[in-house]
Scaffold this motif. Structure first.
Motif, PDB file in Angstrom:
ATOM      1  N   ALA A  96      17.672   2.410   9.892  1.00  0.00           N
ATOM      2  CA  ALA A  96      17.879   1.567  11.079  1.00  0.00           C
ATOM      3  C   ALA A  96      16.850   0.437  11.138  1.00  0.00           C
ATOM      4  CB  ALA A  96      17.803   2.423  12.341  1.00  0.00           C
ATOM      5  N   LEU A  97      15.648   0.699  10.653  1.00  0.00           N
ATOM      6  CA  LEU A  97      14.605  -0.335  10.667  1.00  0.00           C
ATOM      7  C   LEU A  97      14.648  -1.209   9.418  1.00  0.00           C
ATOM      8  CD1 LEU A  97      11.487   1.588  12.102  1.00  0.00           C
ATOM      9  CD2 LEU A  97      13.105   0.099  13.302  1.00  0.00           C
ATOM     10  N   GLY A  98      15.584  -0.918   8.514  1.00  0.00           N
ATOM     11  CA  GLY A  98      15.713  -1.741   7.308  1.00  0.00           C
ATOM     12  C   GLY A  98      14.646  -1.482   6.268  1.00  0.00           C
ATOM     13  N   VAL A  99      14.037  -0.267   6.304  1.00  0.00           N
ATOM     14  CA  VAL A  99      12.969   0.043   5.344  1.00  0.00           C
ATOM     15  C   VAL A  99      13.338   1.255   4.471  1.00  0.00           C
ATOM     16  CG1 VAL A  99      11.157  -0.997   6.748  1.00  0.00           C
ATOM     17  CG2 VAL A  99      11.698   1.438   7.057  1.00  0.00           C
ATOM     18  N   GLY A 100      14.638   1.525   4.391  1.00  0.00           N
ATOM     19  CA  GLY A 100      15.086   2.700   3.644  1.00  0.00           C
ATOM     20  C   GLY A 100      14.719   2.657   2.167  1.00  0.00           C
ATOM     21  N   ASP A 101      14.508   1.442   1.630  1.00  0.00           N
ATOM     22  CA  ASP A 101      14.091   1.361   0.217  1.00  0.00           C
ATOM     23  C   ASP A 101      12.591   1.551   0.055  1.00  0.00           C
ATOM     24  OD1 ASP A 101      16.651   0.930  -0.609  1.00  0.00           O
ATOM     25  OD2 ASP A 101      16.476  -1.263  -0.541  1.00  0.00           O
ATOM     26  N   ALA A 102      11.844   1.327   1.124  1.00  0.00           N
ATOM     27  CA  ALA A 102      10.374   1.360   1.026  1.00  0.00           C
ATOM     28  C   ALA A 102       9.799   2.741   1.300  1.00  0.00           C
ATOM     29  CB  ALA A 102       9.765   0.355   2.010  1.00  0.00           C
ATOM     30  N   ALA A 110       0.855  -1.200   0.000  1.00  0.00           N
ATOM     31  CA  ALA A 110       0.000   0.000   0.000  1.00  0.00           C
ATOM     32  C   ALA A 110       0.886   1.243   0.000  1.00  0.00           C
ATOM     33  CB  ALA A 110      -0.919  -0.004   1.218  1.00  0.00           C
ATOM     34  N   ARG A 111       0.472   2.247  -0.779  1.00  0.00           N
ATOM     35  CA  ARG A 111       1.261   3.489  -0.888  1.00  0.00           C
ATOM     36  C   ARG A 111       0.675   4.525   0.060  1.00  0.00           C
ATOM     37  NH1 ARG A 111      -0.558   3.713  -6.827  1.00  0.00           N
ATOM     38  NH2 ARG A 111      -2.307   2.953  -5.598  1.00  0.00           N
ATOM     39  N   VAL A 112       1.533   5.079   0.917  1.00  0.00           N
ATOM     40  CA  VAL A 112       1.086   6.031   1.942  1.00  0.00           C
ATOM     41  C   VAL A 112       1.843   7.345   1.754  1.00  0.00           C
ATOM     42  CG1 VAL A 112       0.837   6.481   4.410  1.00  0.00           C
ATOM     43  CG2 VAL A 112       0.691   4.119   3.557  1.00  0.00           C
ATOM     44  N   LEU A 113       1.107   8.432   1.689  1.00  0.00           N
ATOM     45  CA  LEU A 113       1.707   9.774   1.657  1.00  0.00           C
ATOM     46  C   LEU A 113       1.474  10.412   3.022  1.00  0.00           C
ATOM     47  CD1 LEU A 113       2.874  12.258   0.049  1.00  0.00           C
ATOM     48  CD2 LEU A 113       0.474  12.899  -0.377  1.00  0.00           C
ATOM     49  N   ASP A 114       2.532  10.938   3.637  1.00  0.00           N
ATOM     50  CA  ASP A 114       2.391  11.577   4.950  1.00  0.00           C
ATOM     51  C   ASP A 114       2.904  13.014   4.838  1.00  0.00           C
ATOM     52  OD1 ASP A 114       2.062  12.189   7.581  1.00  0.00           O
ATOM     53  OD2 ASP A 114       3.498  10.724   8.358  1.00  0.00           O
ATOM     54  N   ARG A 162       4.568  -3.642   5.729  1.00  0.00           N
ATOM     55  CA  ARG A 162       5.208  -3.625   4.398  1.00  0.00           C
ATOM     56  C   ARG A 162       4.548  -2.629   3.441  1.00  0.00           C
ATOM     57  NH1 ARG A 162       6.208  -8.447   1.601  1.00  0.00           N
ATOM     58  NH2 ARG A 162       4.445  -9.575   2.476  1.00  0.00           N
ATOM     59  N   ILE A 163       4.101  -1.510   4.012  1.00  0.00           N
ATOM     60  CA  ILE A 163       3.636  -0.425   3.142  1.00  0.00           C
ATOM     61  C   ILE A 163       4.848   0.252   2.502  1.00  0.00           C
ATOM     62  CG2 ILE A 163       1.540   0.000   4.497  1.00  0.00           C
ATOM     63  CD1 ILE A 163       3.998   2.655   4.924  1.00  0.00           C
ATOM     64  N   THR A 164       4.597   1.033   1.480  1.00  0.00           N
ATOM     65  CA  THR A 164       5.636   1.919   0.943  1.00  0.00           C
ATOM     66  C   THR A 164       5.162   3.351   1.204  1.00  0.00           C
ATOM     67  OG1 THR A 164       4.636   2.070  -1.239  1.00  0.00           O
ATOM     68  CG2 THR A 164       6.204   0.279  -0.868  1.00  0.00           C
ATOM     69  N   GLY A 165       6.076   4.292   1.222  1.00  0.00           N
ATOM     70  CA  GLY A 165       5.599   5.621   1.590  1.00  0.00           C
ATOM     71  C   GLY A 165       6.509   6.751   1.188  1.00  0.00           C
ATOM     72  N   LEU A 166       5.897   7.934   1.205  1.00  0.00           N
ATOM     73  CA  LEU A 166       6.628   9.180   0.979  1.00  0.00           C
ATOM     74  C   LEU A 166       6.233  10.143   2.088  1.00  0.00           C
ATOM     75  CD1 LEU A 166       8.380  11.061  -0.810  1.00  0.00           C
ATOM     76  CD2 LEU A 166       6.244  11.795  -1.898  1.00  0.00           C
ATOM     77  N   GLY A 167       7.225  10.695   2.771  1.00  0.00           N
ATOM     78  CA  GLY A 167       6.987  11.688   3.810  1.00  0.00           C
ATOM     79  C   GLY A 167       7.546  13.032   3.381  1.00  0.00           C
ATOM     80  N   VAL A 168       6.812  14.091   3.713  1.00  0.00           N
ATOM     81  CA  VAL A 168       7.210  15.454   3.354  1.00  0.00           C
ATOM     82  C   VAL A 168       7.199  16.297   4.621  1.00  0.00           C
ATOM     83  CG1 VAL A 168       6.646  17.480   1.949  1.00  0.00           C
ATOM     84  CG2 VAL A 168       6.098  15.179   1.098  1.00  0.00           C
ATOM     85  N   ASP A 169       8.296  16.991   4.886  1.00  0.00           N
ATOM     86  CA  ASP A 169       8.344  17.890   6.047  1.00  0.00           C
ATOM     87  C   ASP A 169       9.364  18.970   5.760  1.00  0.00           C
ATOM     88  OD1 ASP A 169       7.330  17.437   9.224  1.00  0.00           O
ATOM     89  OD2 ASP A 169       8.988  18.855   8.955  1.00  0.00           O
ATOM     90  N   LEU A 170       9.125  20.153   6.338  1.00  0.00           N
ATOM     91  CA  LEU A 170      10.075  21.230   6.044  1.00  0.00           C
ATOM     92  C   LEU A 170      11.151  21.392   7.099  1.00  0.00           C
ATOM     93  CD1 LEU A 170       8.814  23.437   8.049  1.00  0.00           C
ATOM     94  CD2 LEU A 170       7.649  24.313   6.031  1.00  0.00           C
TER      95      LEU A 170
END
Ligand SMILES: C[S@@+](CC[C@H](N)C(=O)[O-])C[C@H]1O[C@@H](n2cnc3c(N)ncnc32)[C@H](O)[C@@H]1O
Length: 248
Positions: free
Chosen positions: A81-87, A38-42, A59-67
Motif C-alpha cells: 500500500a505504501l509502494g515499498v513492496g520491493d524494498a 541502508a539495510r535494516v533487519l527487524d 528509502r531504506i531496504t529491509g527484512l522483517g521476521v515475525d512468527l
C-alpha cells in the motif's frame, strides 16, 4: 507459550505493536540519519510499520521476521500500500537465533527481547547480523516507579521487580556492555493509551462477533479486567524506551 491468536485479536487494528505513536516512530527514524539504501533487519517486526514507513520516508531496504502469520500478512499488505513492496520483505519465522545472510547496517528488536533470552542475549543476537560500526535498535520496558507490593507486581504482569530496570539503569547497562546510547524515544502515558485502549474495542468487537469461539470467554475476561488493571498499574509503573546503540 502464549497464544498468538489472542494478539491477533486484540491488536488486529494496530500497525505499531508497541506503546509509541506513528509520530514518535517517524521522529525517531528521522533522528537516525538513515541513508538511502541502508539495510535494516527487524526481528519480531510485528506488522512491519517501522520498515515500511522508513522505506517510504528514508528509502531504506529491509527484512522483517515475525512468527505471527496475521502480522506478516498485514506487513506485506502495508508495504504494498505504501509502494515499498520491493524494498522491504517479510518472513514468517522464529526470530530466536535468526541471523541475516548478509550483514545489515541497522539491526532491530523492538519489544521482543525474549527472542534472545533478555536484553544482553538480544544484543548479541542482533550483533551477529550487523556490519562493523552498524546500529542496533532495542525496544524495552523499564520501571518508571519500581513496584514494592506483590499486588502491583502482579498488576504489571511480572513475577518480580528484577524483570525490568529503571531507565537510568537500562541506559547504563548498555554502556556497561560496550555500547554508546546514541538516540532514544520513550512512551508517554498518552502513547501507552493509544497502544492499550484500542485493544479493548478490538476485543469487544471480536467477542460480539464470535460468541461460540473457544477464546470467547478469555477475551471477555480480559475486557472485564484489563482497563482497570492497566490504569492502576501498567500506566503508572511501566515505561517503554526505544534506544539506538553503536558499539564502542
Ligand atoms: C510487542 S510486539 C512488537 C512488534 C513490532 N516490533 C512492533 O514494535 O510493532 C512483539 C512481536 O514479537 C513477535 N514474536 C514473539 N516471539 C517471536 C519469535 N520467537 N520470533 C519472531 N517473532 C516473535 C510477536 O508475534 C509480535 O509481533
Amino acid at each position: 507459550m502464549f497464544d498468538l491468536r489472542i494478539f491477533s485479536i486484540r491488536e488486529s487494528r494496530h500497525r505499531i505493536h508497541n506503546p509509541l505513536t506513528e509520530r514518535q516512530l517517524a521522529a525517531f527514524g528521522a533522528a537516525l540519519d538513515l541513508t538511502a539504501g541502508a539495510r535494516v533487519l527487524d526481528l519480531a517486526c510485528g506488522s512491519g510499520e517501522l520498515l515500511s514507513t522508513w522505506a517510504r520516508d528514508h528509502r531504506i531496504t529491509g527484512l522483517g521476521v515475525d512468527l505471527n502469520p496475521d502480522f506478516i500478512a498485514h506487513a506485506r499488505a502495508r508495504a504494498d500500500a505504501l509502494g515499498v513492496g520491493d524494498a522491504v520483505k517479510f518472513v514468517e519465522a522464529d526470530a530466536a537465533g535468526y541471523v541475516a545472510d548478509d550483514p545489515v547496517d541497522v539491526a532491530a528488536c523492538v519489544g521482543a527481547t525474549w527472542i534472545g533470552g533478555g536484553v544482553p542475549g538480544t544484543l548479541d543476537l542482533l550483533s551477529r547480523s550487523l556490519e562493523p560500526g552498524g546500529m542496533l535498535l532495542v525496544g524495552e520496558p523499564y520501571w518508571r516507579t519500581v513496584p514494592t507490593t506483590p499486588e502491583a507486581l502482579a498488576g504489571c504482569g511480572v513475577p518480580s521487580a528484577e524483570e525490568f530496570l529503571t531507565l537510568p539503569d537500562l541506559l547504563g547497562s548498555f554502556g556497561a556492555r560496550g555500547y554508546d546510547v546514541v538516540e532514544m524515544v520513550c512512551a508517554t502515558e498518552e502513547s501507552w493509551d493509544r497502544y492499550q485502549a484500542p485493544q479493548w474495542l478490538a476485543m469487544r468487537r471480536w467477542a460480539d462477533a464470535h460468541p461460540d469461539h473457544e477464546l470467547h470467554d478469555e477475551v471477555r475476561h480480559l475486557l472485564a479486567t484489563e482497563p482497570q488493571q492497566y490504569a492502576a498499574f501498567t500506566r503508572r509503573y511501566v515505561g517503554w524506551a526505544l534506544v539506538a546503540l553503536i558499539a564502542r
